[in-house]
Design a protein around this motif. Structure first.
Motif, short mmCIF file in Angstrom:
data_model
loop_
_atom_site.label_atom_id
_atom_site.label_comp_id
_atom_site.label_asym_id
_atom_site.label_seq_id
_atom_site.Cartn_x
_atom_site.Cartn_y
_atom_site.Cartn_z
N VAL A 108 -15.39 -52.07 -16.20
CA VAL A 108 -14.78 -51.95 -17.52
C VAL A 108 -14.15 -53.27 -17.97
CG1 VAL A 108 -14.36 -49.50 -17.17
CG2 VAL A 108 -12.54 -51.13 -16.67
N ARG A 109 -14.38 -54.33 -17.17
CA ARG A 109 -13.97 -55.70 -17.52
C ARG A 109 -12.44 -55.87 -17.62
NH1 ARG A 109 -18.48 -58.53 -18.87
NH2 ARG A 109 -20.33 -57.33 -19.47
N ILE A 110 -11.75 -55.31 -16.66
CA ILE A 110 -10.31 -55.54 -16.57
C ILE A 110 -10.05 -56.83 -15.80
CG2 ILE A 110 -8.29 -54.76 -15.26
CD1 ILE A 110 -8.50 -52.12 -16.45
N ARG A 111 -9.15 -57.65 -16.31
CA ARG A 111 -8.83 -58.92 -15.67
C ARG A 111 -7.65 -58.73 -14.73
NH1 ARG A 111 -9.93 -60.50 -20.92
NH2 ARG A 111 -7.70 -60.61 -21.49
N GLY A 112 -7.95 -58.46 -13.49
CA GLY A 112 -6.89 -58.26 -12.52
C GLY A 112 -7.40 -57.71 -11.21
N GLN A 113 -6.51 -57.65 -10.25
CA GLN A 113 -6.82 -57.19 -8.91
C GLN A 113 -6.23 -55.81 -8.68
OE1 GLN A 113 -5.64 -59.90 -5.83
NE2 GLN A 113 -5.90 -58.40 -4.19
N VAL A 114 -6.88 -55.03 -7.82
CA VAL A 114 -6.38 -53.70 -7.45
C VAL A 114 -5.79 -53.78 -6.05
CG1 VAL A 114 -6.98 -51.27 -7.12
CG2 VAL A 114 -8.17 -52.62 -8.86
N VAL A 115 -4.61 -53.22 -5.88
CA VAL A 115 -3.96 -53.19 -4.56
C VAL A 115 -3.67 -51.74 -4.20
CG1 VAL A 115 -2.94 -55.47 -4.88
CG2 VAL A 115 -1.63 -53.44 -5.51
N GLY A 116 -3.51 -51.51 -2.90
CA GLY A 116 -3.32 -50.14 -2.42
C GLY A 116 -1.96 -49.93 -1.79
N SER A 117 -1.49 -48.70 -1.86
CA SER A 117 -0.24 -48.31 -1.19
C SER A 117 -0.58 -47.46 0.02
CB SER A 117 0.64 -47.52 -2.16
OG SER A 117 0.00 -46.31 -2.54
N PRO A 118 0.35 -47.29 0.96
CA PRO A 118 0.07 -46.53 2.18
C PRO A 118 -0.27 -45.07 1.91
CG PRO A 118 2.04 -47.86 2.43
CD PRO A 118 1.68 -47.91 0.98
N THR A 119 -1.11 -44.52 2.79
CA THR A 119 -1.53 -43.12 2.71
C THR A 119 -1.28 -42.46 4.07
OG1 THR A 119 -3.27 -43.75 1.16
CG2 THR A 119 -3.44 -41.56 2.14
N ALA A 120 -0.95 -41.18 4.07
CA ALA A 120 -0.75 -40.46 5.33
C ALA A 120 -2.00 -40.57 6.20
CB ALA A 120 -0.44 -38.99 5.04
N ALA A 121 -1.81 -40.79 7.50
CA ALA A 121 -2.93 -41.05 8.40
C ALA A 121 -3.95 -39.91 8.41
CB ALA A 121 -2.41 -41.29 9.82
N TYR A 122 -3.49 -38.66 8.38
CA TYR A 122 -4.41 -37.53 8.44
C TYR A 122 -5.26 -37.42 7.18
CZ TYR A 122 -1.78 -34.69 5.09
OH TYR A 122 -1.20 -34.22 3.95
N PHE A 123 -4.75 -37.95 6.06
CA PHE A 123 -5.44 -37.84 4.78
C PHE A 123 -6.53 -38.89 4.62
CE2 PHE A 123 -5.88 -38.21 0.17
CZ PHE A 123 -5.86 -36.88 -0.24
N TRP A 124 -6.37 -40.01 5.31
CA TRP A 124 -7.23 -41.17 5.11
C TRP A 124 -8.70 -40.93 5.41
CZ3 TRP A 124 -10.36 -44.44 7.91
CH2 TRP A 124 -10.69 -45.65 7.30
N PRO A 125 -9.09 -40.33 6.57
CA PRO A 125 -10.52 -40.18 6.86
C PRO A 125 -11.29 -39.38 5.80
CG PRO A 125 -9.23 -39.79 8.83
CD PRO A 125 -8.27 -39.85 7.69
N ASN A 126 -10.76 -38.22 5.42
CA ASN A 126 -11.42 -37.39 4.43
C ASN A 126 -11.49 -38.10 3.08
OD1 ASN A 126 -12.34 -34.34 4.04
ND2 ASN A 126 -11.22 -34.94 2.20
N ALA A 127 -10.39 -38.76 2.71
CA ALA A 127 -10.35 -39.48 1.44
C ALA A 127 -11.33 -40.65 1.43
CB ALA A 127 -8.94 -39.99 1.17
N THR A 128 -11.49 -41.32 2.57
CA THR A 128 -12.43 -42.44 2.66
C THR A 128 -13.86 -41.95 2.49
OG1 THR A 128 -10.92 -43.64 4.13
CG2 THR A 128 -13.23 -44.33 4.12
N ILE A 129 -14.20 -40.84 3.10
CA ILE A 129 -15.54 -40.26 2.93
C ILE A 129 -15.77 -39.90 1.48
CG2 ILE A 129 -17.06 -38.35 3.57
CD1 ILE A 129 -15.66 -38.28 6.28
N ARG A 130 -14.76 -39.34 0.84
CA ARG A 130 -14.87 -38.97 -0.59
C ARG A 130 -15.10 -40.20 -1.45
NH1 ARG A 130 -9.76 -36.17 -2.12
NH2 ARG A 130 -9.00 -38.26 -2.53
N GLU A 131 -14.37 -41.28 -1.17
CA GLU A 131 -14.54 -42.51 -1.95
C GLU A 131 -15.93 -43.10 -1.73
OE1 GLU A 131 -12.11 -43.94 -4.12
OE2 GLU A 131 -11.51 -41.87 -3.81
#
Length: 339
Positions: free
Chosen positions: A281-304
């Protein structure tokens, strides 16, 4: 050392590509190809060296690979059960649990085909194994580059900090997942402000059917309650998807300052896909991430990862078709030989 030339060349291409535009999935694939070529070159030199340790290393790698598949399957199953207990039985929470039997199914098919050696099973195993290798390679590329992307330094200049919404609890309460985004955005804003700037923080999120207020309003209230200056908060309250978050926030930024720079904040598992969308969408900027609960990360990563596959569905459909065709040709060749 000539055998390492393809790996070195690919790594050089990767570095140049990242310097030009870090928000590309092709960067992940090029990095993966460089690593794969480097590993293949190392194994080739090991086998050709006639050293006694060569075969031992190869068999050790195979054993480690098999053990890793077994451990991964167990981990995905246990994580899937935990996701169901903590997050509920929505389809998006079933991904890690479904991945475990899928891996076992492919392994069972490969073993059965190797034992029985029937043309149909060998052809099916060729197609299934090829698809498994293809998606495994892309997934490893995605995870590795997403990890690297999340550790790239944020540019010093930023006129806006944009926080992407993620849903409310009870219709009006900011959940821990969203609170981590807001806390990270607050820290980034403070760091930029210490350099003399005064960026505007945009909370982005519309009102869902089960929400009493727009997400952006609840997010803004959370920030103000945490001591953030209310006059530096801008609310974008129409969006319902990540792409709309970015498009509508972009309109606000361009109207206020056409040559803006921004930092977009989301959770770490979502940062790379959000970056790909921001580039689209041509946004001029960087995306950064905040911490996520460890148990949530694997399923969320597969979804992404699944969402990224769908974003490049034409390319993936062609590759899958070619792999399935290879399985059909294998079956046809074996059928003709046995006939």
């Amino acid at each position: 050392m000539v055998v390492y030339a393809p790996a070195a060349l690919l790594f050089l291409v990767f570095c140049v590509s990242v310097l030009r535009e870090r928000r590309k999935f092709s960067n992940a694939v090029i990095l993966g190809l460089a690593a794969l070529c480097g590993l293949a070159a190392w194994l080739y030199r090991l086998v050709r060296s006639d050293a006694v340790s060569g075969p031992i290393v190869v068999w050790t790698l195979l054993a480690v690979g098999a053990l890793s598949v077994l451990l991964l399957t167990c981990f995905l199953f246990l994580n899937g059960v935990r996701m169901l207990r903590k997050e509920g039985r929505s389809p998006s929470n079933l991904l890690s649990l479904l991945a475990a039997p899928a891996i076992l199914g492919v392994v069972a098919l490969l073993v059965t085909a190797a034992v029985l050696e029937t043309p149909v099973l060998v052809g099916a195993a060729t197609a299934a194994g090829g698809l498994a290798l293809y998606f495994s390679f892309l997934f490893l590329c995605f995870v590795a580059y997403a990890f690297l992307y999340g550790r790239l330094r944020v540019r010093r200049r930023a006129d806006f900090v944009v926080v992407l919404g993620s849903g409310l609890v009870g219709g009006s309460t900011v959940p821990p997942l969203l609170a981590s985004r807001l806390d990270r955005a607050h820290r980034i804003h403070a760091r930029i402000a210490r350099r003399g700037a005064s960026p505007v923080l945009i909370t982005s999120g519309g009102q869902g059917p089960d929400e009493d207020v727009p997400e952006s309003h609840a997010m803004a209230d959370y920030l103000v309650a945490e001591g953030f200056p209310a006059h530096l908060v801008e609310r974008e309250d129409k969006s319902t998807t990540t792409e709309e978050n970015l498009r509508f926030s972009k309109a606000i930024m361009e109207k206020a300052k056409p040559d803006y720079r921004c930092v977009v904040v989301t959770n770490n598992y979502h940062a790379f896909r959000a970056a790909l969308t921001a580039r689209r969408v041509r946004i001029r900027g960087q995306v950064v991430g905040s911490p996520t609960a460890a148990y949530f990360w694997p399923n969320a990563t597969i979804r992404e990862f699944t969402a990224i596959l769908l974003a490049y569905r034409r390319t993936n459909a062609v590759m899958c078709l070619l792999i399935v065709l290879a399985g059909v040709l294998t079956w046809w060749a074996l059928q003709g030989a046995s006939g």
